[in-house]
Scaffold this motif. Structure first.
Motif, PDB file in Angstrom:
ATOM      1  N   TYR A  40      10.771   6.467 -11.898  1.00 18.84           N
ATOM      2  CA  TYR A  40      10.164   5.602 -10.882  1.00 18.84           C
ATOM      3  C   TYR A  40       9.443   4.430 -11.554  1.00 18.84           C
ATOM      4  CZ  TYR A  40       7.686   4.456  -6.547  1.00 18.84           C
ATOM      5  OH  TYR A  40       7.213   3.817  -5.422  1.00 18.84           O
ATOM      6  N   MET A  41       8.619   4.737 -12.538  1.00 16.64           N
ATOM      7  CA  MET A  41       7.853   3.681 -13.215  1.00 16.64           C
ATOM      8  C   MET A  41       8.763   2.773 -14.052  1.00 16.64           C
ATOM      9  SD  MET A  41       5.008   4.148 -11.913  1.00 16.64           S
ATOM     10  CE  MET A  41       3.840   3.163 -12.805  1.00 16.64           C
ATOM     11  N   LEU A  42       9.765   3.323 -14.706  1.00 18.32           N
ATOM     12  CA  LEU A  42      10.702   2.499 -15.476  1.00 18.32           C
ATOM     13  C   LEU A  42      11.464   1.526 -14.573  1.00 18.32           C
ATOM     14  CD1 LEU A  42      12.231   5.087 -17.977  1.00 18.32           C
ATOM     15  CD2 LEU A  42      10.889   3.063 -18.566  1.00 18.32           C
ATOM     16  N   THR A  43      11.883   2.009 -13.425  1.00 17.44           N
ATOM     17  CA  THR A  43      12.622   1.155 -12.494  1.00 17.44           C
ATOM     18  C   THR A  43      11.730   0.032 -11.978  1.00 17.44           C
ATOM     19  OG1 THR A  43      13.982   3.053 -11.865  1.00 17.44           O
ATOM     20  CG2 THR A  43      14.030   1.144 -10.394  1.00 17.44           C
ATOM     21  N   ILE A  44      10.495   0.350 -11.647  1.00 18.60           N
ATOM     22  CA  ILE A  44       9.554  -0.695 -11.229  1.00 18.60           C
ATOM     23  C   ILE A  44       9.399  -1.723 -12.343  1.00 18.60           C
ATOM     24  CG2 ILE A  44       7.123  -1.185 -10.742  1.00 18.60           C
ATOM     25  CD1 ILE A  44       7.042   1.428  -9.155  1.00 18.60           C
ATOM     26  N   MET A  46      13.102   0.702  -6.747  1.00 21.05           N
ATOM     27  CA  MET A  46      13.730  -0.621  -6.678  1.00 21.05           C
ATOM     28  C   MET A  46      13.035  -1.466  -5.613  1.00 21.05           C
ATOM     29  SD  MET A  46      17.664   0.691  -7.028  1.00 21.05           S
ATOM     30  CE  MET A  46      18.476  -0.856  -6.751  1.00 21.05           C
ATOM     31  N   GLY A  47      12.772  -0.875  -4.472  1.00 17.30           N
ATOM     32  CA  GLY A  47      12.058  -1.586  -3.407  1.00 17.30           C
ATOM     33  C   GLY A  47      10.637  -1.929  -3.809  1.00 17.30           C
ATOM     34  N   THR A  48       9.950  -0.979  -4.413  1.00 20.97           N
ATOM     35  CA  THR A  48       8.572  -1.210  -4.846  1.00 20.97           C
ATOM     36  C   THR A  48       8.500  -2.319  -5.878  1.00 20.97           C
ATOM     37  OG1 THR A  48       8.004   1.105  -4.427  1.00 20.97           O
ATOM     38  CG2 THR A  48       6.541  -0.118  -5.881  1.00 20.97           C
ATOM     39  N   GLY A  49       9.429  -2.328  -6.804  1.00 18.31           N
ATOM     40  CA  GLY A  49       9.435  -3.336  -7.859  1.00 18.31           C
ATOM     41  C   GLY A  49       9.644  -4.744  -7.345  1.00 18.31           C
ATOM     42  N   VAL A  50      10.204  -4.885  -6.158  1.00 14.01           N
ATOM     43  CA  VAL A  50      10.372  -6.206  -5.551  1.00 14.01           C
ATOM     44  C   VAL A  50       9.172  -6.541  -4.663  1.00 14.01           C
ATOM     45  CG1 VAL A  50      11.788  -7.563  -3.941  1.00 14.01           C
ATOM     46  CG2 VAL A  50      12.884  -6.131  -5.673  1.00 14.01           C
ATOM     47  N   LEU A  86      14.318 -10.849   0.963  1.00 14.20           N
ATOM     48  CA  LEU A  86      13.843  -9.968  -0.110  1.00 14.20           C
ATOM     49  C   LEU A  86      12.934  -8.868   0.428  1.00 14.20           C
ATOM     50  CD1 LEU A  86      13.152 -12.393  -3.081  1.00 14.20           C
ATOM     51  CD2 LEU A  86      14.865 -10.597  -2.940  1.00 14.20           C
ATOM     52  N   TYR A  87      12.025  -9.225   1.319  1.00 14.40           N
ATOM     53  CA  TYR A  87      11.090  -8.227   1.840  1.00 14.40           C
ATOM     54  C   TYR A  87      11.835  -7.167   2.657  1.00 14.40           C
ATOM     55  CZ  TYR A  87       7.029  -6.002   3.823  1.00 14.40           C
ATOM     56  OH  TYR A  87       6.088  -5.069   4.184  1.00 14.40           O
ATOM     57  N   ILE A  88      12.722  -7.603   3.524  1.00 14.45           N
ATOM     58  CA  ILE A  88      13.477  -6.643   4.342  1.00 14.45           C
ATOM     59  C   ILE A  88      14.348  -5.754   3.451  1.00 14.45           C
ATOM     60  CG2 ILE A  88      15.339  -6.447   6.051  1.00 14.45           C
ATOM     61  CD1 ILE A  88      14.040  -8.867   7.475  1.00 14.45           C
ATOM     62  N   THR A  89      14.977  -6.339   2.453  1.00 17.00           N
ATOM     63  CA  THR A  89      15.804  -5.554   1.537  1.00 17.00           C
ATOM     64  C   THR A  89      14.950  -4.566   0.752  1.00 17.00           C
ATOM     65  OG1 THR A  89      17.399  -7.350   1.336  1.00 17.00           O
ATOM     66  CG2 THR A  89      17.425  -5.675  -0.396  1.00 17.00           C
ATOM     67  N   ALA A  90      13.804  -5.033   0.257  1.00 16.24           N
ATOM     68  CA  ALA A  90      12.918  -4.155  -0.525  1.00 16.24           C
ATOM     69  C   ALA A  90      12.410  -2.991   0.323  1.00 16.24           C
ATOM     70  CB  ALA A  90      11.749  -4.952  -1.099  1.00 16.24           C
ATOM     71  N   PHE A  99       0.838  -1.202   0.000  1.00 14.51           N
ATOM     72  CA  PHE A  99       0.000   0.000   0.000  1.00 14.51           C
ATOM     73  C   PHE A  99       0.872   1.251   0.000  1.00 14.51           C
ATOM     74  CE2 PHE A  99      -1.980   3.429   2.424  1.00 14.51           C
ATOM     75  CZ  PHE A  99      -3.125   3.651   1.678  1.00 14.51           C
ATOM     76  N   ILE A 100       1.859   1.285   0.867  1.00 16.44           N
ATOM     77  CA  ILE A 100       2.743   2.449   0.963  1.00 16.44           C
ATOM     78  C   ILE A 100       3.531   2.631  -0.334  1.00 16.44           C
ATOM     79  CG2 ILE A 100       4.762   3.377   2.165  1.00 16.44           C
ATOM     80  CD1 ILE A 100       3.624   1.978   4.706  1.00 16.44           C
ATOM     81  N   ALA A 101       3.998   1.529  -0.891  1.00 20.74           N
ATOM     82  CA  ALA A 101       4.780   1.604  -2.130  1.00 20.74           C
ATOM     83  C   ALA A 101       3.924   2.106  -3.293  1.00 20.74           C
ATOM     84  CB  ALA A 101       5.371   0.236  -2.456  1.00 20.74           C
ATOM     85  N   VAL A 102       2.706   1.600  -3.413  1.00 17.19           N
ATOM     86  CA  VAL A 102       1.825   2.031  -4.502  1.00 17.19           C
ATOM     87  C   VAL A 102       1.359   3.467  -4.273  1.00 17.19           C
ATOM     88  CG1 VAL A 102      -0.391   1.590  -5.645  1.00 17.19           C
ATOM     89  CG2 VAL A 102       1.124  -0.313  -5.094  1.00 17.19           C
ATOM     90  N   LEU A 103       1.109   3.819  -3.023  1.00 16.58           N
ATOM     91  CA  LEU A 103       0.729   5.191  -2.693  1.00 16.58           C
ATOM     92  C   LEU A 103       1.794   6.166  -3.177  1.00 16.58           C
ATOM     93  CD1 LEU A 103      -1.223   7.078  -1.036  1.00 16.58           C
ATOM     94  CD2 LEU A 103       0.332   6.710   0.875  1.00 16.58           C
ATOM     95  N   ASN A 104       3.031   5.786  -3.030  1.00 19.39           N
ATOM     96  CA  ASN A 104       4.149   6.638  -3.419  1.00 19.39           C
ATOM     97  C   ASN A 104       4.205   6.901  -4.926  1.00 19.39           C
ATOM     98  OD1 ASN A 104       6.410   8.107  -2.395  1.00 19.39           O
ATOM     99  ND2 ASN A 104       7.695   6.628  -3.435  1.00 19.39           N
TER     100      ASN A 104
END
Length: 165
Positions: A57-61, A113-117, A80-84, A23-28
């Protein structure tokens, strides 16, 4: 694979934490659009330059979503989750204190990068730990959460720009 990693873990808190992170990642993704005019003025950049904050941002995702399948074979879900989330948080911190456009753009790319993971990882975990009978309802909740974030993003961004400079 996520199934092996989830044995003995309570599923509900795990799924809730992952959904909140998503939610936070998509909100961003949608927060930046409202702030672009103020960013252009404060950092003295044109519209085509400022638009790179959203485009990068969108290209990186787009690059990291398919990469996550490979990463899931090499690392545990927890790693992976902690790193993302760490990447997302680090990117947010860099973007929040950046004195110039270049650093702001770097912060946004690290966030992405975090959101994309996070997004594909969450879907994979849901599909691997939730029994087939309940997957539809869990994926429905996930869908509502992910669709709600961009709906309120511009409003939150407007409030931040208006009252918090």
């Amino acid at each position: 694979m996520p199934t092996k990693q989830m044995t003995g873990v309570k599923k509900t808190p795990l799924i809730a934490v992952m959904i909140i992170g998503a939610f936070i990642a998509v909100l961003n993704e949608t927060l930046m659009n409202v702030a672009l005019t103020d960013i252009m003025a404060q950092l003295n950049v044109g519209a085509s330059t400022a638009q790179w904050l959203t485009t990068a941002y969108m290209l990186t995702i787009g690059i990291f979503i398919p990469t996550t399948a490979f990463l899931m074979q090499k690392f545990t879900t927890r790693q992976l989750y902690i790193t993302a989330m760490s990447l997302f948080t680090l990117g947010t911190l860099i973007a929040g204190v950046s004195p110039n456009f270049s650093l702001l753009l770097i912060g946004r790319i690290i966030q992405a990068m975090g959101t994309g993971v996070i997004l594909p990882l969450m879907s994979a975990v849901i599909l691997s730990v939730i029994e087939p009978k309940k997957r539809g309802s869990v994926m429905g909740v996930l869908g509502v959460v992910i669709l709600f974030a961009p709906a309120i993003g511009p409003t939150i961004s407007g409030l931040i720009v208006e009252y918090l400079s």
